[in-house]
Enzyme design. Sequence first.
Site, PDB file in Angstrom:
ATOM      1  CB  THR A 222      -0.840  -0.027   1.304  1.00 46.69           C
ATOM      2  OG1 THR A 222      -1.744  -1.110   1.200  1.00 46.69           O
ATOM      3  CG2 THR A 222      -1.592   1.268   1.541  1.00 46.69           C
ATOM      4  CB  VAL A 251     -13.560  -2.225   2.339  1.00 49.68           C
ATOM      5  CG1 VAL A 251     -12.885  -0.861   2.392  1.00 49.68           C
ATOM      6  CG2 VAL A 251     -14.390  -2.346   1.065  1.00 49.68           C
ATOM      7  N   GLY A 252     -10.436  -2.730   3.470  1.00 46.27           N
ATOM      8  CA  GLY A 252      -9.516  -2.563   4.601  1.00 46.27           C
ATOM      9  C   GLY A 252      -9.604  -1.185   5.217  1.00 46.27           C
ATOM     10  CB  THR A 275      -3.395  -7.117   8.746  1.00 49.78           C
ATOM     11  OG1 THR A 275      -2.236  -7.804   8.273  1.00 49.78           O
ATOM     12  CG2 THR A 275      -4.614  -7.993   8.529  1.00 49.78           C
TER      13      THR A 275
HETATM   14  N1  ASP Z   1      -3.959  -1.752   4.879  1.00 50.50           N
HETATM   15  C1  ASP Z   1      -4.252  -2.346   3.605  1.00 50.50           C
HETATM   16  C2  ASP Z   1      -5.554  -3.092   3.703  1.00 50.50           C
HETATM   17  O1  ASP Z   1      -5.781  -3.743   4.691  1.00 50.50           O
HETATM   18  C3  ASP Z   1      -3.202  -3.273   3.111  1.00 50.50           C
HETATM   19  C4  ASP Z   1      -1.790  -2.852   3.333  1.00 50.50           C
HETATM   20  O2  ASP Z   1      -1.522  -1.807   3.864  1.00 50.50           O
HETATM   21  O3  ASP Z   1      -0.910  -3.597   2.935  1.00 50.50           O
HETATM   22  O4  ASP Z   1      -6.305  -3.082   2.764  1.00 50.50           O
END
Ligand code: ASP
Length: 358
Positions: A222, A251-252, A275
């Site tokens: 990301t 959705v994160g 995560t």
């Molecule tokens: N935070 C992002 C999500 O969970 C993924 C990431 O940062 O690698 O969608």
Amino acid sequence: MKKTGKIRNLLSGAIMVTTLAAASAAQKPQTHPWAIVIHGGAGIIERASMDPKTDAAYRASLTQATKAGAEVLDRGGSSLDAIEAAIHILEDDPLFNAGRGADFAADGKNELDAAIMDGSNLKAGAVAVVTRTRHPISLARAVMEKSHHVLLVGPGADEFSVYAGLEQVDPSFFFTERRWQSLVRQLKKEGLPVPPRPAGAPPAPPVPVAEIESPDAHKYGTVGVVALDRQGNVAAGTSTGGTQAKRWGRVGDSPIIGAGTYASNQSCAVSATGTGEYFIRLTVAREVCALVEYKGMSLQQAVDQVIHTELTAIHGDGGVIAIAPDGQMAWSFNTPGMYRAKQAEGGKMEIGIFNDEP
Ligand code: ASP
């Protein structure tokens, strides 16, 4: 020309120059030194599993993105413009899990999320599960500036993107062989069905592409930027393909204001990576700013408290970057690595990948 006329002309010229100078100074008070911090994802990024060429490629990209943002800030541009400029570079770079090079969902699609927030007025815009916008960060900004809403998702967000006049691409634009093969490996390992190769993707190469870093590192990448401009305004932006093999419209944290992205001139601006489920539960970005605002912590204390104490306590993994209106810059992560860079006006650019670097 008569002497009096000449003098009058000279005088009115001088007055005009002075007035113009005063007007432009009023528009651009040069009071605050600018600063910018960038991340390109946190995760299992280890020295032992990264070859020198890949290491150099990541550092070159981080340098290019930081420079792009710094240039905007240096000429008096806004923190929002700097964020967009830097994130465009990272979104176009297949190394990162944002825009081109995004992770695939389990159904073989690239579903992109992004958010942006303006610390000067608490305005924010975000999108989730978008599939056709070349630069999702610009779509998030369009939601903030051209709609009455904060978060648009799915087909509606894709439709708004066309309405807002943003560059549209075929979904195969986001395809990369490396991410595709990483998805196939993960689905096979988990005993899940492997979707057909996406329409418009180039033909499969005869030999699998070499894995870059560790297999797990592909789940991350990301990108995020926080910036402080000469007007003293902070802002934050984040863009991602989310987690690899995500299902059911997952959705994160990235497009969730307060979780993966937050900015307020009262405290700080934060962009997160990791995560996302844990970051949502802790409202990580807002939590960092709350510690600064209400507990009077330094920015570094606040990010360390949230990442190393609160996030670690619930077994979350990842990191944040942050910036404050007084120029403090900070990052913190509890993973082996986080792609990152920072620069303040008049200072040297600092770049890091692994957790043994400053
Ligand atoms: N935070 C992002 C999500 O969970 C993924 C990431 O940062 O690698 O969608």
